[in-house]
Enzyme design. Sequence first.
Site, PDB file in Angstrom:
ATOM      1  N   HIS A  52       0.915  -1.372  -0.471  1.00  0.00           N
ATOM      2  CA  HIS A  52       0.428   0.510   0.003  1.00  0.00           C
ATOM      3  C   HIS A  52       1.079   1.007   0.162  1.00  0.00           C
ATOM      4  O   HIS A  52       1.869   1.078   0.977  1.00  0.00           O
ATOM      5  CB  HIS A  52      -0.872   0.164   1.422  1.00  0.00           C
ATOM      6  CG  HIS A  52      -1.489  -1.065   1.820  1.00  0.00           C
ATOM      7  ND1 HIS A  52      -2.782  -1.421   0.764  1.00  0.00           N
ATOM      8  CD2 HIS A  52      -1.705  -1.694   2.919  1.00  0.00           C
ATOM      9  CE1 HIS A  52      -3.675  -2.882   1.159  1.00  0.00           C
ATOM     10  NE2 HIS A  52      -2.864  -2.895   1.980  1.00  0.00           N
ATOM     11  N   VAL A 175       9.651 -18.615  23.379  1.00  0.00           N
ATOM     12  CA  VAL A 175      10.129 -17.873  24.005  1.00  0.00           C
ATOM     13  C   VAL A 175       8.843 -18.020  25.376  1.00  0.00           C
ATOM     14  O   VAL A 175       7.553 -17.612  24.988  1.00  0.00           O
ATOM     15  CB  VAL A 175      10.096 -16.510  23.850  1.00  0.00           C
ATOM     16  CG1 VAL A 175      10.618 -16.194  25.303  1.00  0.00           C
ATOM     17  CG2 VAL A 175      11.056 -16.348  22.730  1.00  0.00           C
ATOM     18  N   CYS A 413       1.731 -27.688 -12.048  1.00  0.00           N
ATOM     19  CA  CYS A 413       0.633 -26.828 -12.176  1.00  0.00           C
ATOM     20  C   CYS A 413       1.912 -25.633 -12.028  1.00  0.00           C
ATOM     21  O   CYS A 413       1.650 -24.607 -13.343  1.00  0.00           O
ATOM     22  CB  CYS A 413      -0.407 -26.506 -11.199  1.00  0.00           C
ATOM     23  SG  CYS A 413      -1.527 -27.612 -10.541  1.00  0.00           S
ATOM     24  N   CYS A 448      -4.072 -27.629  -8.512  1.00  0.00           N
ATOM     25  CA  CYS A 448      -4.164 -28.118  -8.238  1.00  0.00           C
ATOM     26  C   CYS A 448      -4.454 -28.887  -6.412  1.00  0.00           C
ATOM     27  O   CYS A 448      -4.380 -29.496  -6.198  1.00  0.00           O
ATOM     28  CB  CYS A 448      -3.960 -29.678  -8.753  1.00  0.00           C
ATOM     29  SG  CYS A 448      -2.024 -30.233  -7.918  1.00  0.00           S
ATOM     30  N   CYS A 453       1.262 -33.613  -6.568  1.00  0.00           N
ATOM     31  CA  CYS A 453       2.819 -33.418  -6.260  1.00  0.00           C
ATOM     32  C   CYS A 453       2.866 -33.432  -4.451  1.00  0.00           C
ATOM     33  O   CYS A 453       4.150 -33.936  -4.630  1.00  0.00           O
ATOM     34  CB  CYS A 453       3.436 -32.205  -6.589  1.00  0.00           C
ATOM     35  SG  CYS A 453       3.252 -30.350  -5.428  1.00  0.00           S
TER      36      CYS A 453
HETATM   37  C1  LIG Z   1      -5.863 -11.173   5.896  1.00  0.00           C
HETATM   38  C2  LIG Z   1      -4.848  -9.640   6.487  1.00  0.00           C
HETATM   39  C3  LIG Z   1      -4.318  -8.752   4.678  1.00  0.00           C
HETATM   40  C4  LIG Z   1      -3.215  -8.218   5.000  1.00  0.00           C
HETATM   41  N1  LIG Z   1      -2.922  -8.198   4.192  1.00  0.00           N
HETATM   42  C5  LIG Z   1      -1.911  -6.715   4.016  1.00  0.00           C
HETATM   43  C6  LIG Z   1      -1.122  -6.384   2.630  1.00  0.00           C
HETATM   44  O1  LIG Z   1      -2.239  -6.351   1.335  1.00  0.00           O
HETATM   45  N2  LIG Z   1      -0.480  -5.289   2.946  1.00  0.00           N
HETATM   46  C7  LIG Z   1       0.062  -5.348   4.197  1.00  0.00           C
HETATM   47  O2  LIG Z   1       0.998  -4.310   4.132  1.00  0.00           O
HETATM   48  N3  LIG Z   1       0.008  -5.955   5.204  1.00  0.00           N
HETATM   49  C8  LIG Z   1      -1.621  -6.379   5.257  1.00  0.00           C
HETATM   50  N4  LIG Z   1      -1.578  -6.833   6.237  1.00  0.00           N
HETATM   51  C9  LIG Z   1      -0.643  -7.057   7.396  1.00  0.00           C
HETATM   52  C10 LIG Z   1       0.801  -8.368   7.675  1.00  0.00           C
HETATM   53  O3  LIG Z   1      -0.211  -9.161   7.113  1.00  0.00           O
HETATM   54  C11 LIG Z   1       1.248  -7.506   8.826  1.00  0.00           C
HETATM   55  O4  LIG Z   1       1.440  -6.544  10.163  1.00  0.00           O
HETATM   56  C12 LIG Z   1       2.201  -8.479   9.479  1.00  0.00           C
HETATM   57  O5  LIG Z   1       2.593  -9.812   8.039  1.00  0.00           O
HETATM   58  C13 LIG Z   1       3.079  -8.802  10.860  1.00  0.00           C
HETATM   59  O6  LIG Z   1       3.707  -9.064  10.766  1.00  0.00           O
HETATM   60  P1  LIG Z   1       4.588  -9.799  11.350  1.00  0.00           P
HETATM   61  O7  LIG Z   1       6.313  -9.766  11.388  1.00  0.00           O
HETATM   62  O8  LIG Z   1       5.105  -7.947  12.674  1.00  0.00           O
HETATM   63  O9  LIG Z   1       3.756 -10.184  12.559  1.00  0.00           O
HETATM   64  P2  LIG Z   1       3.665 -12.545  12.019  1.00  0.00           P
HETATM   65  O10 LIG Z   1       4.162 -12.442  10.290  1.00  0.00           O
HETATM   66  O11 LIG Z   1       2.538 -12.846  12.818  1.00  0.00           O
HETATM   67  O12 LIG Z   1       5.330 -13.277  12.791  1.00  0.00           O
HETATM   68  C14 LIG Z   1       5.266 -12.845  14.092  1.00  0.00           C
HETATM   69  C15 LIG Z   1       6.446 -14.179  14.537  1.00  0.00           C
HETATM   70  O13 LIG Z   1       6.444 -14.018  16.475  1.00  0.00           O
HETATM   71  C16 LIG Z   1       6.776 -15.800  16.347  1.00  0.00           C
HETATM   72  N5  LIG Z   1       6.207 -15.133  17.376  1.00  0.00           N
HETATM   73  C17 LIG Z   1       4.790 -15.363  18.615  1.00  0.00           C
HETATM   74  N6  LIG Z   1       4.893 -15.454  19.595  1.00  0.00           N
HETATM   75  C18 LIG Z   1       6.489 -16.118  19.698  1.00  0.00           C
HETATM   76  C19 LIG Z   1       7.143 -16.369  21.738  1.00  0.00           C
HETATM   77  N7  LIG Z   1       6.506 -16.393  22.133  1.00  0.00           N
HETATM   78  N8  LIG Z   1       8.385 -17.492  20.720  1.00  0.00           N
HETATM   79  C20 LIG Z   1       9.059 -17.097  19.867  1.00  0.00           C
HETATM   80  N9  LIG Z   1       7.922 -16.470  18.251  1.00  0.00           N
HETATM   81  C21 LIG Z   1       7.106 -15.771  18.425  1.00  0.00           C
HETATM   82  C22 LIG Z   1       5.326 -16.067  15.331  1.00  0.00           C
HETATM   83  O14 LIG Z   1       5.647 -17.661  15.359  1.00  0.00           O
HETATM   84  C23 LIG Z   1       5.454 -14.948  14.396  1.00  0.00           C
HETATM   85  O15 LIG Z   1       5.756 -15.865  13.421  1.00  0.00           O
HETATM   86  C24 LIG Z   1      -2.923  -8.064   6.220  1.00  0.00           C
HETATM   87  C25 LIG Z   1      -3.511  -9.116   7.490  1.00  0.00           C
HETATM   88  C26 LIG Z   1      -4.487  -9.953   7.585  1.00  0.00           C
HETATM   89  C27 LIG Z   1      -3.936 -10.809   8.312  1.00  0.00           C
END
Ligand SMILES: Cc1cc2nc3c(=O)[nH]c(=O)nc-3n(C[C@H](O)[C@H](O)[C@H](O)COP(=O)(O)OP(=O)(O)OC[C@H]3O[C@@H](n4cnc5c(N)ncnc54)[C@H](O)[C@@H]3O)c2cc1C
Length: 490
Positions: A52, A175, A413, A448, A453
């Site tokens: 975005h 953690v 695919c 698919c 696969c």
């Molecule tokens: C339906 C949907 C559509 C979206 N569309 C967009 C889009 O088009 N464009 C956009 O910019 N954003 C979009 N977003 C938002 C985007 O996906 C998130 O903002 C982003 O992925 C967040 O990333 P993150 O790394 O902060 O969190 P996450 O990807 O959730 O990563 C956090 C990580 O921390 C790990 N973790 C948690 N607790 C612990 C613990 N105690 N110990 C060790 N590890 C831990 C988890 O396993 C996870 O891997 C969308 C979100 C959703 C749900």
Amino acid sequence: MTETFDIAIVGAGITGCAIARQLARYDLSICVVEAANDIALGASKANGGLVHAGYDPAPGTVKAQVNARGCELYGTWAQELGFLFCRTGSMVLGFSDQDRAQLEQLQGNGLANGVPELAIIGAERIHELEPRASAQATCALWCPSTGYVDPFEVAIAAMENAVANGVTFVRSAPVETIEVAPGAGDRSGDGTARFTLVTPAGDVRCRYLINAAGNGAADISHMAGAEEFQMVWRQGNIVVLDKEPRALMPLYPVPTPVSKGVIVTGTVHGNTVITATAAVREAGDTQTYAGDVDALLSGARKLVPDLDTRRVVRAFAGGRPVIKGTNDFFIGQSAVVPGLFQAAGIQSPGVASAPAIAERMEQVLREAGVVLCQRGDWNPVRRAPDDFDRAPLARKEELIESDPTWGQIVCRCETVPEAEIVAAIRRRPGAVSVEGVKRRCRAGMGRCQSGFCQSRVVRILARELGCDPSEVPLEDDGSWLVEGPLKGVR
Ligand SMILES: Cc1cc2nc3c(=O)[nH]c(=O)nc-3n(C[C@H](O)[C@H](O)[C@H](O)COP(=O)(O)OP(=O)(O)OC[C@H]3O[C@@H](n4cnc5c(N)ncnc54)[C@H](O)[C@@H]3O)c2cc1C
């Protein structure tokens, strides 16, 4: 086994991976600790992949700043890290005078947030830019800087580059508790580790701790005795349609108070994605709901009436990590526990913002007195793995000549040969599950949906990882696919 690092980052979503990549240029020992068995298994695997542009967030918010900057940085990040990024531009379609007023408001936001070249356009221009946009649309906000990526490809590429520059990635290490030594985060620079992260995979000790745990961020903050907040799981359903001869430009409706509404977009691989609903649901709920899917399909038809919504190949859901009571990101040093840095509440648009969140985290560390000395041997470039399907014919022939398994197509695919799957497993960090293979090279991603696969990928994973097929998970640890031999035959 206990290991000690200058910095530990909790969470290998797109936020943690981007921060690791950003900090890997400095003379610091860094570790990323992830609960799951792979990169991007949280919100970062279940989203629309839209970069975005940044006209949506309220001016002055952290979100507004990192969104517009993140979108700007994507060009450089894509070039250096070798992931696919299409800067197609986008339109927010308006159907009435009331919509036009909202488009003008968005344009004002965008100007305040530093989004370049926004323009309100009329029906004729709309159809020049995207002939499939609804003929009922009378006006639109045209935004040339919007684009899209494969979100997990970005996270994987950032982590591969971080690891190539010396970062340690520890998977399957949730953690569970955090011990904080007195005087945590003081600036004495004596190298003493102040935080001990206790995980089933062993303890990790560090001087500075970065919380990038997505929906687990409130727990990490609580474990460290820092800010108390609650996460809200703002769930979204998404549907993916089969490939089109020409990928659609991202088309948005005017936004709602909580979300950008139902968006239709092409993807880097030519599919169409309809994204996303927004409803507060129980934490961890990744079910898809019939009502949500209906809302997506009808919302999409409003923007693109000729969309053949029978061509759905997949529906899935994810949870945006929202901090209760705020609509903004929380990026900064903890006011309670110095030495702990928060990258929490990274709800949408966390994908678009990731490179800028990483840049901002670097600035926050610098301001907190963390010594950042550039390494002489830092390499910003990650060479993308060979993508057989996209390779020119001459390269295909060269690959098959070098190794005949480049010619043995496993996923029909998406035209993924055995050698590409093997490469996905052998990369650092490599795939350890069927879905991990899929995210790296698209085997199983096609129409698919791995019906053909999957069993072959299981066999290749077992061979490469030196384990029995019954030990190969579909996704995270424990999601076994093979129960045992059938009629005595494996
Ligand atoms: C339906 C949907 C559509 C979206 N569309 C967009 C889009 O088009 N464009 C956009 O910019 N954003 C979009 N977003 C938002 C985007 O996906 C998130 O903002 C982003 O992925 C967040 O990333 P993150 O790394 O902060 O969190 P996450 O990807 O959730 O990563 C956090 C990580 O921390 C790990 N973790 C948690 N607790 C612990 C613990 N105690 N110990 C060790 N590890 C831990 C988890 O396993 C996870 O891997 C969308 C979100 C959703 C749900």
